[in-house]
Write a protein that holds these residues in place. Sequence first.
Motif, PDB file in Angstrom:
ATOM      1  N   VAL A 178       0.822  -1.207   0.000  1.00  9.28           N
ATOM      2  CA  VAL A 178       0.000   0.000   0.000  1.00  9.28           C
ATOM      3  C   VAL A 178       0.859   1.262   0.000  1.00  9.28           C
ATOM      4  O   VAL A 178       0.388   2.327  -0.426  1.00  9.28           O
ATOM      5  CB  VAL A 178      -0.958  -0.002   1.209  1.00  9.28           C
ATOM      6  CG1 VAL A 178      -2.020  -1.064   1.054  1.00  9.28           C
ATOM      7  CG2 VAL A 178      -0.177  -0.182   2.510  1.00  9.28           C
ATOM      8  N   VAL A 199      -2.099  -3.317  -2.532  1.00 15.86           N
ATOM      9  CA  VAL A 199      -3.053  -2.437  -3.212  1.00 15.86           C
ATOM     10  C   VAL A 199      -4.342  -3.196  -3.518  1.00 15.86           C
ATOM     11  O   VAL A 199      -5.442  -2.636  -3.409  1.00 15.86           O
ATOM     12  CB  VAL A 199      -2.418  -1.875  -4.498  1.00 15.86           C
ATOM     13  CG1 VAL A 199      -3.420  -1.018  -5.271  1.00 15.86           C
ATOM     14  CG2 VAL A 199      -1.162  -1.062  -4.172  1.00 15.86           C
ATOM     15  N   LEU A 202      -6.547  -3.268  -0.494  1.00 14.21           N
ATOM     16  CA  LEU A 202      -7.190  -1.979  -0.268  1.00 14.21           C
ATOM     17  C   LEU A 202      -8.325  -1.753  -1.257  1.00 14.21           C
ATOM     18  O   LEU A 202      -9.400  -1.260  -0.890  1.00 14.21           O
ATOM     19  CB  LEU A 202      -6.152  -0.859  -0.386  1.00 14.21           C
ATOM     20  CG  LEU A 202      -6.650   0.568  -0.128  1.00 14.21           C
ATOM     21  CD1 LEU A 202      -7.165   0.696   1.295  1.00 14.21           C
ATOM     22  CD2 LEU A 202      -5.527   1.573  -0.380  1.00 14.21           C
TER      23      LEU A 202
END
Length: 495
Positions: A178, A199, A202
């Motif tokens: 992230v 990522v 998320l």
Amino acid sequence: MFDGITRRVVCMWFPRLASDRALRARPTDGAFALTLKQDNTERLYCLNPAAQALGLGRGMPLADARAFCPQLRTLPANPRQDARFMQALRRWSTRYCPWVGTDGVDGLVLDVTGSAHLWGGEAGMLADMAARLERAGLSVRLGLADTRGAAWALAHYGEGVSVAPPGAGLGAIGMLPVAALRLEPEAVTGLQRLGLRSVADLAGTARAPLARRFGPDVLARLDQALGARAEAVTPQADPPHYGVRLTLPEPIGRQQDVMAGTERLLAALCDKLHAQEAGARVLCLTLRRVDQASQQVELRLAGPMRDPARILPLFQRGVDGIDAGYGIDQLRLEAVQVEPLPVQQLSSSARPRGGDRLEDLLTRIGTRIGLENIQRVLPADSHIPERAFVLAAAAWSEPDSGWSAPRPRPLILFPPEPVQAQGGTPPKRFRWRRMGLSTLRAIGPERIAPEWWMQDDAWRSGVRDYWRVDTQEGRRLWLFHTPQSPGWWAQGEFA
């Protein structure tokens, strides 16, 4: 998509920009690092691969680094030169596309949409970038993607040269941490505590709880990387170049002809300076002879100027000393140092500046003895007589009318000289410089205490009581008495 063309962005990251720049100028083998003073401690600022291989890291105190690696070689960092070097790299990068901007202090971002075919495709363009930068001695990481955020993530967290196919989206950066989304360290730590480490993790989480807990910045960075929110690449304009050139059809050799050519160049250069509201402080006139040899005339001005009529006569002395040889075929005039000179509002009752003639006089004298040798006296914040003034170059300082003293000060000040005194305070008769003097009138005392925070051997004896003494013989002296070790001294003379 725009007119059927997918936007493509390249991010260049120079992880060791500062150390690479220093090693280009002064190559060395073994562990090397640049140091910078932070929080009153010398710390490692940028390291070469050899230093990193030994376990050293950025931000480590220099004392600890030398304990781990006694053979470590260091130099002080210069962030200002690093910034200038980055601007040079930005100008160089315009060979690949015209849309180039800086990304922090150690990165560049290029919008190469529609430019890759000039290099045989994206692979050929990236290979050319990497090869040229490697030959220049620079370490670089390259990332290519549809968005600026994705290209940044690939450059910083990818493998060397990383390319995301057009339209890859989340598939190109989903496995990256992230931190690749350019988030603040606090946000990265908070996401990792929630188990959101990549990522993709998320992107697959509900947005509303994330927005309530971390604010809008986290989702904004995610949308920028995935292309859901636009992010512009802003190119930087080159700074104005204050240089003009005149190529002559026939060589010239007379000083009058050189001055005539200089006058034409000055008119064009001053027009550029006026358009930018700037004034020249240092001018360099380069004269190229037909045998390809060059001679230079440097003119250092006492203040920023852009008036050709004032500047031209100041070149006469330097031009008179030029050896034209078989003739001069090119003249080049450049403003080497430039300062702001804003336009001033004038009224019908405005008077011309009296400082202009003073600056011209300082410049004329400075061409003979050097501007730094023309000095003026400025007041200093100290009650000690010999520290109440400083000497500064007149060309780089302004006169100050803020002189203030509780009592009059002598016009002539000299180091304390012993006085043989007799008969009270102040003395009725005393001897100074082999002269016998008698006191006619005395004003005082004025007690001056030493500045305890300054190391001055002359004032360690304690306080001084100063007297202004007019003598019957006509001398007007500044005497002081030291009560802690009784004695009289003379330190100045009034006009």
